[in-house]
Write an enzyme that holds these catalytic residues in place. Structure first.
Site: not given
Ligand code: BES
Ligand code: MN
Ligand code: ZN
Length: 500
Positions: A281, A355
């Protein structure tokens, strides 16, 4: 925070601060009218000077009213009577709490909980008590707040205007206290930094809860256990971290729950720090990725609340906990893993890790034969783009369940908004080398994330809450909100029949 329910003659009620509602144009609420009458029209005279204004949330404080036992009266503008619904109620409650905090009042008596048009007395009272308790939350683990920043309010009593509401108010007080404890736990865990709140720390906290409550048991699955089971997706996320992943399983079996009843299962994303992994990120606000375990924290909070309320319900909370860091052993774009379900996944972006840990946890919970599974996750920045930071995103293909969760969110003042989960979105997950990719491109990013999870939740009724926009506040007010513990608690109360 202490709460009590009080009734009788409001003019004689001793309190440092009595909170009375006034609708626009100086129209007194019933409790305010009673005080006005007993004081020989003192409130009417004061309001006649026009200082309160018609705005919902305006306040005016009066001292030493004749024949009134309260030391001071806080007049609270409620706005138009017709518009005094849930939203306005919450707004004026917060305005009153702010004024109390500014005056550093330690003890108050509030007479507005039965006034909102679209809330029943139980929820009206519970919302007031919960907001008052949470207004006093301070993060203290690594910073002692200055004395003047410490919360002053120690007690908020509620005025019971109608005897018929006595049971509802008493239950609201008990449940408000329990949910407040759950919200506080979720906030504390979430606000802890990633170097303290590791997967191991979360596991220890879950074991502690099991010692504290007779109805709760905790089991921790270690990486070896996960390997033996075949949780290739979850383990690929933790492979880049020196902190071992944990799969935390907590179960509250309330007395009086039907023996044959299937459990309600809550699964919370527990990423104790999400750097993105190899798909790292940007640095800006990366510290906030300590909050990537807020879904897991909300599961802790909801379980604590269920124990405190002694809900006659079987509730299982599952928190897959891991870090997501870059490193020599980290998973890489293009890696293909086999999930516990047997489906293969091509990891095209290592930052879509939530996920990956959730899919294995969601397959794992099939063994409990759940009545319902709700997963809670800070899953996508795209959900913040779609909905902003007011509601959590709700995804489910079960319309009854959507209605149930939406209503629970309204009642708990912890709202959700439903987004579609149509099959049309599934093909965005197609890829050439595995059963699915872990990302589906920019379009509808919150939905394709939910679509990914839907491939692992065919065995039971299921809903997904994306809390990326609601779990914490950014900027000057940076801090965890404890959401959606109020919503989850409300859902559990409804499923247990405890407020019927
Ligand atoms: N934890 C983040 C989602 C997130 C980001 C929540 C910012 C709150 C604020 C999640 O693991 C993530 O990184 N998601 C990616 C998905 C993308 C790679 C498909 C995202 O949202 O950018
Ligand atoms: Mn991520
Ligand atoms: Zn994440």
């Amino acid at each position: 925070m202490q709460f009590d329910i009080r009734s009788g003659d409001i003019a004689k009620a001793k309190t440092p601060c009595l909170i009375l509602g006034v609708f626009d144009k100086g129209r007194l609420s019933p409790s305010a009218a009673a005080v006005d009458k007993a004081s020989g029209g003192a409130l009417t005279a004061l309001l006649g000077k026009g200082d309160l204004g018609d705005q919902a949330g305006s306040t005016l404080v009066a001292y030493d009213l004749p024949q009134i036992a309260a030391e001071r009266v806080l007049l609270l503008g409620l706005g138009k009577r017709k518009a005094f619904t849930r939203g306005a109620y919450i707004k004026v409650l917060d305005a009153a709490l702010k004024r109390l905090a500014d005056m550093r009042v330690s003890d108050a008596l509030c007479a507005i909980a039965d006034l909102p048009r679209d809330i029943d007395p139980y929820h009206g009272a519970r919302i007031a008590l919960l907001r008052a308790a949470q207004a006093g939350y301070r993060y203290e683990h690594t910073k002692k707040p200055a004395r003047e920043a410490a919360p002053a309010l120690q007690r908020l009593d509620l005025w019971l205007a109608h005897k018929k509401d006595a049971d509802a108010f008493a239950l609201a007080a008990a449940h408000g206290r329990a949910i407040g404890a759950g919200v506080t736990l979720a906030r504390e865990l979430s606000d802890l930094p990633g170097n303290i709140c590791t997967p191991t720390h979360l596991a220890e906290r879950a074991l502690e809860l099991a010692e504290r409550y007779d109805t709760l048991s905790t089991e921790i699955l270690e990486e070896e256990d996960m390997r033996r089971l075949g949780m290739g997706a979850l383990l690929s996320v933790s492979s880049g971290s020196r902190q071992p992943a944990k799969l935390i399983v907590m179960r509250h079996r309330g007395a009086g729950a039907r023996k044959d009843a299937k459990p309600v299962v809550l699964v919370g994303k527990g990423l104790t720090f999400d750097a993105g992994g190899i798909s790292i990120k940007p640095a800006e606000a990366m510290d906030e990725m300590k909050y990537d375990m807020a879904g897991g924290a909300s599961v802790f909070g909801a379980l604590l609340a269920a124990c405190e309320m002694q809900l006659p319900l079987d509730v299982i909370g599952v928190v897959p906990a891991s870090e997501n860091l870059p490193g020599g052993a980290a998973n890489k774009p293009g890696d293909i893993v086999t999930s516990l379900s047997g489906q293969t996944i091509e990891i095209l972006n290592t930052d879509a890790e939530g996920r990956l840990i959730l899919c294995d946890a969601l397959t794992y919970v099939e063994r409990f034969d759940p009545a319902l599974v709700v997963d809670i996750a800070t899953l996508t920045g795209a959900c913040i783009v779609a909905l902003g930071r007011h509601p959590s995103g709700l995804f489910t293909n079960d319309d009854d369940l959507a209605a149930e969760i939406t209503a629970a969110g309204e009642d708990a003042a912890d709202r959700v908004w439903r987004l579609p989960l149509w099959d049309d979105y599934q093909k965005q997950l197609d890829c050439n080398f595995a059963d699915m990719a872990n990302v589906g491109g920019r379009d509808g990013g919150a939905i394709t994330a939910a679509a990914f999870l839907s491939r692992y939740t065919k065995a039971y009724p299921w809903a997904h809450l994306d809390i990326a926009g609601t779990a914490w506040l950014t900027g000057k007010e940076k801090g965890a909100t404890g959401r959606p513990v109020p919503l989850l608690s409300e859902l559990l109360i409804r499923r247990s029949g405890a407020a019927d």
